[in-house]
Design an enzyme around this catalytic site. Structure first.
Site, PDB file in Angstrom:
ATOM      1  N   GLY A  37     -20.687 -10.387 -12.728  1.00 19.51           N
ATOM      2  CA  GLY A  37     -21.605 -10.234 -13.864  1.00 19.51           C
ATOM      3  C   GLY A  37     -22.163 -11.608 -14.236  1.00 19.51           C
ATOM      4  N   LYS A  93      -7.428  -4.358  -7.013  1.00 17.56           N
ATOM      5  CA  LYS A  93      -6.754  -4.420  -8.324  1.00 17.56           C
ATOM      6  C   LYS A  93      -7.693  -4.006  -9.450  1.00 17.56           C
ATOM      7  CE  LYS A  93      -3.939  -8.097  -9.001  1.00 17.56           C
ATOM      8  NZ  LYS A  93      -3.594  -9.541  -8.831  1.00 17.56           N
ATOM      9  N   ASN A 101      -5.748   0.775 -16.927  1.00 20.95           N
ATOM     10  CA  ASN A 101      -5.838   0.173 -18.266  1.00 20.95           C
ATOM     11  C   ASN A 101      -6.889   0.864 -19.127  1.00 20.95           C
ATOM     12  OD1 ASN A 101      -3.803  -1.770 -18.042  1.00 20.95           O
ATOM     13  ND2 ASN A 101      -5.151  -3.088 -16.828  1.00 20.95           N
ATOM     14  N   TYR A 147     -12.722  -1.537  -1.461  1.00 18.53           N
ATOM     15  CA  TYR A 147     -13.650  -0.906  -2.410  1.00 18.53           C
ATOM     16  C   TYR A 147     -13.561   0.619  -2.306  1.00 18.53           C
ATOM     17  CZ  TYR A 147     -18.108  -0.190  -4.891  1.00 18.53           C
ATOM     18  OH  TYR A 147     -19.088   0.191  -5.779  1.00 18.53           O
ATOM     19  N   TYR A 161      -4.815  11.758 -15.224  1.00 12.39           N
ATOM     20  CA  TYR A 161      -4.825  11.595 -16.688  1.00 12.39           C
ATOM     21  C   TYR A 161      -5.440  12.824 -17.365  1.00 12.39           C
ATOM     22  CZ  TYR A 161      -2.916   6.941 -17.422  1.00 12.39           C
ATOM     23  OH  TYR A 161      -2.056   5.886 -17.533  1.00 12.39           O
TER      24      TYR A 161
END
Ligand code: UDP
Length: 318
Positions: A37, A93, A101, A147, A161
């Site tokens: 970014g 990661k 997270n 990726y 989830y």
């Protein structure tokens, strides 16, 4: 007013999304570690009272005391030269720990969370166009796998989830996208060809240029991301988001040469480079009443106009 968290908010898609969300009257929390970014992208938003930038790597947990309503998880290097090689482990990661997270954050805030997945989950596809039901053909140990497999694992976490904790998830598989706020040096084909043509360098076609991609203009993609996150809870995706108009890389080069001028030079095809990509977007059309509106011709003109303002930064290394 909604409070909306955008990870990867200073990247190409993130910047465009933050601008749209602010224009629509939301409060935007923009998270980025600025690896790919660019602060320059969002600098003009710093004076906006509803815009908060936080330098943060989503591999680490993130806490926020006030209520977050929506989360767009966009953070990840997305250009092959940026995510491969030296940065491959960080890429995995970011995909996996980042998803964990952000899902924990969504669970804590009872927020809806959208995952920026990718057409790369289809690998080098053996069917075309690719439907969401296609399981893909990914090389799990190749140079792109950090990726591809990282994003596939993120999708898996999102669904777990959802099943285990009822988190309101949305998965969007983004096909090649282009437009303003692309980094001129990120090495992706549209920005590379335009910047090469603008600076009088030969356009580097990898392989014979017969591999295909389907290029979606950024404004069309932002429309479908916003429609998806605001869809009913029962709609989880995965959803293909892309422009089904398919072009070979050589056709793209010729199109840019028609507009700017220039010549082609051929270079080796990178390992595991997918031969074709074309989304089947019937789900987006039927469930969200979305389809892209901007043609490659019109989108390239807008992108060329933007990249002209950035051409002094172009280093032609990728
Ligand atoms: N490509 C190319 N020349 C370049 C950059 C990319 O021919 O300067 C090719 C690349 O090999 C691939 C396609 O263009 O076949 C799209 O590459 P990009 O990195 O933009 O995205 P990908 O779809 O591979 O993630």
């Amino acid at each position: 007013m909604k409070t909306i968290l955008v990870t990867g908010g200073s990247g190409f898609i993130g910047t465009n999304l933050c601008i749209r969300l602010l224009n629509e009257g939301n409060r935007v929390l923009c998270l980025d570690n600025n690896y790919t970014g660019r602060t320059e992208n969002i600098a003009h938003l710093f004076s906006c009272k509803n815009f908060i930038f936080i330098e943060h790597d989503i591999c680490n947990p993130f806490h926020w005391d006030e209520k977050i309503d929506q989360i767009y998880n966009l953070a990840c290097p997305a250009s092959p030269p940026a995510y491969q090689g030296m940065h491959a482990i960080e890429t995995t990661k970011t995909c996996v720990l980042g998803a964990l997270n952000m899902l924990e954050l969504a669970k804590a805030h009872n927020a809806v969370i959208l995952q920026a997945s990718t057409s790369e989950v289809y690998g080098d596809p053996l069917e075309s166009p690719q439907k969401e039901s296609y399981s893909g053909n990914v090389n799990p140990i190749g140079v792109r796998s950090c990726y591809d497999e990282g994003k596939r694992c993120a999708e898996s976490l999102f669904f777990d989830y959802h099943r285990l904790y009822g988190v309101n998830i949305k998965i969007v598989r983004i096909f090649n996208t282009y437009g303003p706020f692309m980094n001129p040096n990120d090495g992706r084909v549209v920005s590379n060809f335009i910047c090469q043509a603008l600076s009088g360098k030969a356009l580097t076609v990898y392989g014979d240029g017969r591999q295909t991609r389907s290029f979606c203009y950024i404004d069309d993609l932002i429309d479908v991301l916003i429609k998806t996150i605001n869809s009913p809870k029962s709609f989880t995706g995965p959803l293909n988001a892309g422009n089904p108009a398919e072009f070979s890389v050589k056709e793209l080069a010729e199109c840019i040469i028609d507009k700017i001028g220039g010549t082609i030079c051929y270079k080796d095809l990178p390992q595991d480079d997918p031969r074709q990509r074309k989304p089947d977007i019937s789900l987006a059309m039927s469930a969200l009443d979305w389809q892209p509106k901007i043609s490659l011709d019109e989108g390239l003109d807008k992108t060329i106009a933007y990249l002209k303002t950035q051409i002094h930064l172009f280093n032609n290394r990728n």
